[in-house]
Enzyme design. Structure first.
Site, PDB file in Angstrom:
ATOM      1  N   CYS A  82      20.414  -0.362  27.212  1.00 54.48           N
ATOM      2  CA  CYS A  82      19.523   0.675  26.708  1.00 54.48           C
ATOM      3  C   CYS A  82      18.082   0.378  27.119  1.00 54.48           C
ATOM      4  CB  CYS A  82      19.630   0.742  25.188  1.00 54.48           C
ATOM      5  SG  CYS A  82      18.430   1.859  24.464  1.00 54.48           S
ATOM      6  N   CYS A  91      19.112  -1.460  17.305  1.00 52.99           N
ATOM      7  CA  CYS A  91      20.177  -2.409  17.644  1.00 52.99           C
ATOM      8  C   CYS A  91      19.549  -3.806  17.706  1.00 52.99           C
ATOM      9  CB  CYS A  91      20.778  -2.109  19.009  1.00 52.99           C
ATOM     10  SG  CYS A  91      21.653  -0.538  19.127  1.00 52.99           S
ATOM     11  N   CYS A 170      20.343   7.938  22.791  1.00 53.34           N
ATOM     12  CA  CYS A 170      20.617   6.716  22.038  1.00 53.34           C
ATOM     13  C   CYS A 170      22.069   6.404  22.333  1.00 53.34           C
ATOM     14  CB  CYS A 170      20.394   6.962  20.552  1.00 53.34           C
ATOM     15  SG  CYS A 170      21.038   5.623  19.532  1.00 53.34           S
ATOM     16  N   GLN A 294      31.529   7.212   6.497  1.00 51.52           N
ATOM     17  CA  GLN A 294      31.407   6.114   7.463  1.00 51.52           C
ATOM     18  C   GLN A 294      30.979   6.652   8.833  1.00 51.52           C
ATOM     19  OE1 GLN A 294      31.615   2.947   6.878  1.00 51.52           O
ATOM     20  NE2 GLN A 294      32.729   2.757   4.958  1.00 51.52           N
ATOM     21  N   ASP A 394      34.751  -1.157  -2.811  1.00 52.99           N
ATOM     22  CA  ASP A 394      33.966  -0.998  -1.577  1.00 52.99           C
ATOM     23  C   ASP A 394      32.507  -0.771  -1.991  1.00 52.99           C
ATOM     24  OD1 ASP A 394      32.956  -0.425   0.921  1.00 52.99           O
ATOM     25  OD2 ASP A 394      34.031   1.463   1.189  1.00 52.99           O
ATOM     26  N   CYS A 421      30.292  -4.751   3.005  1.00 54.82           N
ATOM     27  CA  CYS A 421      29.346  -4.607   4.115  1.00 54.82           C
ATOM     28  C   CYS A 421      28.296  -5.710   4.048  1.00 54.82           C
ATOM     29  CB  CYS A 421      28.694  -3.233   4.093  1.00 54.82           C
ATOM     30  SG  CYS A 421      27.855  -2.868   2.549  1.00 54.82           S
TER      31      CYS A 421
HETATM   32  N1  SAH Z   1      34.552   3.906  -0.161  1.00 57.72           N
HETATM   33  C1  SAH Z   1      33.668   4.926   0.339  1.00 57.72           C
HETATM   34  C2  SAH Z   1      32.199   4.716  -0.008  1.00 57.72           C
HETATM   35  C3  SAH Z   1      31.646   3.326   0.062  1.00 57.72           C
HETATM   36  S1  SAH Z   1      29.894   3.223  -0.038  1.00 57.72           S
HETATM   37  C4  SAH Z   1      33.844   5.097   1.835  1.00 57.72           C
HETATM   38  O1  SAH Z   1      34.446   4.254   2.522  1.00 57.72           O
HETATM   39  O2  SAH Z   1      33.409   6.117   2.366  1.00 57.72           O
HETATM   40  C5  SAH Z   1      29.615   2.666  -1.665  1.00 57.72           C
HETATM   41  C6  SAH Z   1      29.610   3.780  -2.682  1.00 57.72           C
HETATM   42  O3  SAH Z   1      29.388   3.181  -3.977  1.00 57.72           O
HETATM   43  C7  SAH Z   1      28.485   4.802  -2.517  1.00 57.72           C
HETATM   44  O4  SAH Z   1      29.067   6.075  -2.461  1.00 57.72           O
HETATM   45  C8  SAH Z   1      27.634   4.640  -3.796  1.00 57.72           C
HETATM   46  O5  SAH Z   1      27.119   5.864  -4.266  1.00 57.72           O
HETATM   47  C9  SAH Z   1      28.616   4.069  -4.786  1.00 57.72           C
HETATM   48  N2  SAH Z   1      28.095   3.267  -5.913  1.00 57.72           N
HETATM   49  C10 SAH Z   1      27.011   2.474  -5.941  1.00 57.72           C
HETATM   50  N3  SAH Z   1      26.922   1.819  -7.122  1.00 57.72           N
HETATM   51  C11 SAH Z   1      27.989   2.213  -7.862  1.00 57.72           C
HETATM   52  C12 SAH Z   1      28.474   1.870  -9.174  1.00 57.72           C
HETATM   53  N4  SAH Z   1      27.835   1.004  -9.932  1.00 57.72           N
HETATM   54  N5  SAH Z   1      29.624   2.437  -9.588  1.00 57.72           N
HETATM   55  C13 SAH Z   1      30.294   3.322  -8.801  1.00 57.72           C
HETATM   56  N6  SAH Z   1      29.881   3.677  -7.565  1.00 57.72           N
HETATM   57  C14 SAH Z   1      28.751   3.133  -7.089  1.00 57.72           C
END
Ligand code: SAH
Length: 464
Positions: A82, A91, A170, A294, A394, A421
């Site tokens: 890039c 990046c 990009c 995602q 997650d 993450c």
């Molecule tokens: N599993 C989904 C989103 C993951 S991102 C996917 O793969 O698309 C994490 C998510 O957690 C976000 O949507 C955020 O709004 C939510 N979040 C953050 N704190 C939280 C809490 N205390 N309880 C429930 N959800 C929460």
């Protein structure tokens, strides 16, 4: 501490040019060199390389340097394809071969689990990478500004600044997004629409956001404006539709605040649909302007497949998906389970999740609730007697709330699948689960964000 004493402990001086050999990388991807145990962090240095550097800053226990010249290579360097890699900063790893990036991410997870979680013996698999680690992002968020000649520019903020640099491409974006951003810039410019100016707070267009649904090839264009007015609205919509044939949705979002946050509270559809539709495997999702979704569709499938494999569902299980967003993982798992309960704190996301359940005719096998996972899950457990066989979490970067971890330990699901993450908070949470009677079996890093330093992984945790 006096200045004199400080310099006595630090083996290098500011502005000094020295030769070092890099041993490691920080989680941000900077090279780490050690001089008598004193760590120097040098952006763009790579392990195995010997280089001339200039010391920029010294602190008590560590310092910073700038790479001047590589004296001997280590085999992991490549030239970043890039042209704006260095000024942009979006990046961080384009100067590393992709193979080295994948090794770096695996090592990152391994090291952090050992250092912060006391989990030295957990298997961390090689990172699942992409065959072609470019042009993967399905969402572009591009700030709009004014060039010196008065025309619009659309690009990126120069590293550590608020100066917008015009950009044509990009190369981690899907081509459709790049083309759409260029098209919107050109048509808005022709119509004389002005860019928002952060200093004067005048002008209309702040950001152009585009979302591309990979599997249906439909685009959503979101115009973020400094107020409800959008001059030449009709002409703009027509021009966007004429230049971007696969646009299915044109949306305006109003953000009149002095803020770095891109989106404001008010969203209205200017033309077309409120949603675009995408598929992950056989599950269909409606995505609206503000939904969390995602950004790397190909790798999302890999990540969710791994979560599904770890969940090891046979069809009779009750599953909880904490932090469920728009219900992506919930619906993915629901195909193989008896019932899935999803919880998420953002009400709009839960509205999307319910819509997605209907879209896939799964409303009978999933339930979604709005609230904090750490409040809703104990309530499900105590007031409704819900006993999950598997819990999937997650969470955002800060990891799981301690109360949620304790609730999971009390609820004793057979398995916990942790999608993370941020390896640092994963390590912290795994050590709490370990104390509570769980055992981390294995961890699989999945490269969701090639060329960047972001590390995503899935962990399988079994009740001992
Ligand atoms: N599993 C989904 C989103 C993951 S991102 C996917 O793969 O698309 C994490 C998510 O957690 C976000 O949507 C955020 O709004 C939510 N979040 C953050 N704190 C939280 C809490 N205390 N309880 C429930 N959800 C929460």
């Amino acid at each position: 501490m006096t200045k004199k004493k400080q310099t006595a402990e630090v083996p290098v001086k500011k502005n000094e040019e020295i030769t070092v050999t890099f041993e490691d990388l920080t989680h941000e991807g900077a090279g780490v060199a050690k001089i008598n145990g004193y760590a120097l962090f040098v952006p763009y240095g790579l392990p195995g390389e010997t280089a001339k550097i200039k010391v920029i800053k010294t602190k008590k226990g560590y310092g910073f340097g700038r790479l001047i010249d590589i004296i001997e290579g280590g085999g992991d360097r490549t030239s970043p394809p890039c042209p704006i890699y260095y000024p942009c900063g979006g990046c961080q790893l384009q100067h590393m071969t992709y193979d080295a990036q994948l090794r770096f991410k695996q090592k990152q997870v391994k090291d952090v689990l050992a250092r912060l979680g006391g989990l030295e013996n957990v298997t961390v698999h090689p990172t699942i990478g992409m065959e072609d680690p470019w042009r993967y992002r399905n969402k572009a968020q591009v700030p709009i500004g004014t060039k010196e000649d008065g025309h619009l520019k659309a690009g990126f903020y120069q590293k550590r600044s608020h100066r917008i640099i015009d950009m044509e491409a990009c190369i981690i974006q899907q081509k459709e997004n790049d083309d759409a951003v260029q098209a919107v810039k050109e048509v808005a410019d022709k119509l004389g629409i002005k860019a928002y100016d952060e200093k004067t707070r005048k002008g209309t267009l702040r950001h152009v956001v585009t979302r591309h649904a990979h599997s249906t090839n439909k685009l959503m264009v979101i115009l973020i404006t400094n107020g409800p007015d959008l001059p030449k609205k009709k002409e703009l919509i027509t021009a966007i539709r004429d230049t971007i044939p696969n646009v299915a949705s044109i949306v305006q979002n109003v953000n009149a605040k002095r803020t770095n946050v891109i989106f404001g509270e008010e969203t209205k559809v200017l033309w077309g649909e409120e949603y675009i539709y995408d598929m992950i495997g056989t599950v269909k999702f409606a995505i609206s302007a503000r939904s969390f979704y995602q950004v790397n569709p190909e790798q999302t499938k890999m990540l969710y497949d791994k979560a599904l494999e770890y969940a090891d569902l046979r069809g009779h299980e009750t599953v909880i998906d904490a932090y469920c967003g728009i219900g992506t993982i919930s619906l993915f798992l629901a195909e193989k389970a008896r019932h899935v309960y999803g919880v998420e704190v953002v009400p709009e996301a839960i509205a999307d999740a319910k819509r997605n359940a209907q879209l896939n005719h799964m409303e009978d096998i999933v339930d979604f609730a709005v609230g904090q996972a750490e409040d809703v899950i104990p309530w499900w457990h105590k007031a409704h007697g819900i006993k999950p066989n598997v819990i999937v979490v997650d969470p955002p970067r800060k990891g799981c709330d301690e109360k949620l971890l304790q609730t999971m330990i009390e609820m004793k699901p057979e398995r916990i699948v942790y999608v993370s993450c941020n390896p640092a908070t994963l390590a912290r949470d795994l050590s709490i689960l370990t104390e509570g009677g769980y055992e981390t079996k294995e961890v699989q890093p999945v490269d969701m964000f090639p060329q960047t330093n972001h590390v995503e992984c899935v962990a399988l945790i079994d009740l001992k």
